[in-house]
Motif scaffolding. Structure first.
Motif, PDB file in Angstrom:
ATOM      1  N   GLN A  42     -18.659   5.982  28.469  1.00 17.79           N
ATOM      2  CA  GLN A  42     -18.262   5.773  27.079  1.00 17.79           C
ATOM      3  C   GLN A  42     -19.369   6.151  26.106  1.00 17.79           C
ATOM      4  O   GLN A  42     -19.091   6.600  24.997  1.00 17.79           O
ATOM      5  CB  GLN A  42     -17.844   4.329  26.856  1.00 17.79           C
ATOM      6  N   ASN A  47     -15.626  13.445  21.830  1.00 15.55           N
ATOM      7  CA  ASN A  47     -14.306  13.525  21.235  1.00 15.55           C
ATOM      8  C   ASN A  47     -13.271  13.334  22.329  1.00 15.55           C
ATOM      9  O   ASN A  47     -13.554  13.541  23.501  1.00 15.55           O
ATOM     10  CB  ASN A  47     -14.123  14.893  20.557  1.00 15.55           C
ATOM     11  N   TYR A  83     -10.891   1.416  24.925  1.00 12.81           N
ATOM     12  CA  TYR A  83     -11.689   2.414  24.223  1.00 12.81           C
ATOM     13  C   TYR A  83     -10.869   3.100  23.129  1.00 12.81           C
ATOM     14  O   TYR A  83     -11.333   3.269  22.006  1.00 12.81           O
ATOM     15  CB  TYR A  83     -12.241   3.453  25.199  1.00 12.81           C
ATOM     16  N   ARG A  86     -10.174   0.677  20.252  1.00 12.94           N
ATOM     17  CA  ARG A  86     -11.391   0.393  19.486  1.00 12.94           C
ATOM     18  C   ARG A  86     -11.857   1.603  18.678  1.00 12.94           C
ATOM     19  O   ARG A  86     -12.318   1.469  17.549  1.00 12.94           O
ATOM     20  CB  ARG A  86     -12.502  -0.062  20.432  1.00 12.94           C
ATOM     21  N   ASN A  87     -11.746   2.779  19.228  1.00 10.38           N
ATOM     22  CA  ASN A  87     -12.293   3.978  18.592  1.00 10.38           C
ATOM     23  C   ASN A  87     -11.231   4.917  18.030  1.00 10.38           C
ATOM     24  O   ASN A  87     -11.552   6.053  17.693  1.00 10.38           O
ATOM     25  CB  ASN A  87     -13.150   4.753  19.598  1.00 10.38           C
ATOM     26  N   LYS A  89      -9.712   5.101  15.180  1.00 10.65           N
ATOM     27  CA  LYS A  89      -9.911   5.545  13.806  1.00 10.65           C
ATOM     28  C   LYS A  89     -11.280   6.166  13.594  1.00 10.65           C
ATOM     29  O   LYS A  89     -11.544   6.736  12.557  1.00 10.65           O
ATOM     30  CB  LYS A  89      -9.743   4.366  12.858  1.00 10.65           C
ATOM     31  N   HIS A  90     -12.158   6.029  14.557  1.00 14.58           N
ATOM     32  CA  HIS A  90     -13.533   6.479  14.387  1.00 14.58           C
ATOM     33  C   HIS A  90     -13.916   7.527  15.418  1.00 14.58           C
ATOM     34  O   HIS A  90     -15.012   7.500  15.948  1.00 14.58           O
ATOM     35  CB  HIS A  90     -14.497   5.295  14.485  1.00 14.58           C
ATOM     36  N   ARG A  91     -13.013   8.445  15.705  1.00  8.67           N
ATOM     37  CA  ARG A  91     -13.323   9.472  16.698  1.00  8.67           C
ATOM     38  C   ARG A  91     -14.368  10.418  16.150  1.00  8.67           C
ATOM     39  O   ARG A  91     -14.326  10.823  14.998  1.00  8.67           O
ATOM     40  CB  ARG A  91     -12.065  10.260  17.060  1.00  8.67           C
ATOM     41  N   ARG A  92     -15.286  10.788  17.008  1.00  9.05           N
ATOM     42  CA  ARG A  92     -16.329  11.736  16.633  1.00  9.05           C
ATOM     43  C   ARG A  92     -15.848  13.137  16.968  1.00  9.05           C
ATOM     44  O   ARG A  92     -15.290  13.364  18.032  1.00  9.05           O
ATOM     45  CB  ARG A  92     -17.609  11.424  17.398  1.00  9.05           C
TER      46      ARG A  92
END
Length: 107
Positions: A42, A47, A83, A86-87, A89-92
């Motif tokens: 993780q 992405n 995962y 939690r992520n 909305k905040h994907r890189r």
């Protein structure tokens, strides 16, 4: 001379068709990657995207982009669900960085 020109034209047409058809196929996951240490993995995720069962893909999976590889994860795994929740909305994304991800993204 005409025979050579005709042969060259046919070869160019075949090459053009083969390259245009190659772009129409999707890059699909065929199997899931088994992760021994999910917490370690993780930290290295840059992405991810969801692959649904439709079109030419027959496997529902999350395609995860790491620095040096791309792997497919089972969406039914509990840690994958956490995962994504939690992520979500905040994907890189690599496009968010001015330079390549390998240089800019550090853990």
């Amino acid at each position: 001379m005409r025979f050579q020109l005709l042969t060259l034209a046919l070869m160019a047409a075949c090459f053009s068709l083969s390259t245009s058809q190659g772009n129409s196929f999707e890059d699909c996951c065929l199997k899931y990657y088994h992760v021994k240490h999910p917490t370690r993995l993780q930290r290295h995720i840059i992405n991810y995207r969801e692959q649904t069962t439709g079109g030419s893909c027959n496997l529902h999976a999350y395609v995860v982009e790491l620095r040096r590889a791309t792997i497919c994860l089972n969406p039914n795994e509990p840690w994958v669900k956490k995962y994504v929740k939690r992520n979500g909305k905040h994907r890189r994304k690599c496009s968010d960085f001015p330079k390549s991800c390998k240089r800019q993204y550090k853990h």
